[in-house]
Design a protein around this motif. Structure first.
Motif: not given
Ligand code: ZN
Ligand code: ZN
Length: 260
Positions: A94-101
């Motif tokens: 989730r944190k990775l996707v948030l950082a990406f998005k």
């Protein structure tokens, strides 16, 4: 391999000097940009075997026979032809996707795409790689469609053809996070369609439909029939993080994915 360094490679030392590389999940110092620290790497959960023959949902036990289907697929046979998920959705994903998005760490795209590509079925014959579309208002707001970035990287890794504009959002839909299955389906009714100029190219095609997070599957469920009506013979859904609603797998902390 080309001997000429790509632009990304040639500017990397400069970028590292200005922005010392940090893990996008926890902020720990790391050796190079666009990676994760060892601890966050080990927190990612890669979906394993045995798994549902139709949707690749991992089964909890290991006694399940070849060709077995999971309960949701038994209740309603999926219209896609398989799901390739890089990881199972958990706090780190989730944190990775948030950082990406939302954190605009778009340099994460190659790494996320490599994790997805590692889970793809053998891709024989010709394939099109198509991102799940964003409505233009959301695109304007965010500045980029994260699914397009992933799709472009996957096309590069697999040698398949990228089709950015095969699908289009006909109407703006609210975030699906808090909605039940029926409400999600109602919301997405008629929302996604194939661009008429792409119809001929899709006839008889095998399509890899790409998104960052696969939550309820309602969005991909709206894309798959549109692609198949246009004549696609096979549609495999590819995502970086797959939310498993039963909560039993992957140590996933089941906070609502699309709300933050
Ligand atoms: Zn970390
Ligand atoms: Zn299944």
């Amino acid at each position: 391999m080309s001997a000429v360094p790509t632009l990304r490679e040639s500017i990397a030392p400069l970028v590292d000097l200005i922005y010392p590389p940090r893990c996008p999940v926890c902020g720990a110092a790391i050796a190079q940009q666009a990676g994760l620290c060892a601890s966050c790497w080990s927190d990612l959960v890669i979906p394993g075997e045995p798994a549902c023959a139709a949707c690749q949902r991992p089964f909890a036990g290991d006694s399940t026979g070849e060709g077995a289907l999971c309960a949701p697929c038994l209740a309603q046979p999926p219209r896609h032809d398989g799901i390739a998920a890089g990881t199972l959705y958990n706090d780190t994903a989730r944190k990775l996707v948030l950082a990406f998005k939302h954190g605009r760490r778009i340099a994460l795209a190659p790494m996320l795409a490599r994790l997805i590509a590692a889970r793809l079925p053998p891709m024989e014959g010709e394939w099109l790689v198509a991102p799940v579309p964003l409505h233009r208002w959301r695109l304007w707001h965010r500045g980029f469609n994260q699914a397009v970035l992933l799709a472009a990287e996957i096309a590069r890794l697999t040698g398949a053809e990228l089709m950015v504009d095969g699908l289009e959002r006909r109407k703006r839909t609210p975030a699906l996070g808090g909605l039940g299955r029926k409400a999600r389906m109602r919301t997405l009714q008629g929302a996604i369609a194939v661009d008429s100029r792409r119809r001929a190219r899709l006839r008889g095609a095998q399509v890899l439909l790409v998104d960052d997070v696969l939550a309820s599957g309602a969005t991909s469920d709206a894309c798959v029939p549109a692609l198949k009506r246009a004549g696609a013979t096979r549609v495999v859904v590819a995502c970086f993080a797959r939310v498993l609603d039963d909560g039993g797998m992957g140590r996933a902390s089941m906070t609502e994915p699309h709300r933050s």
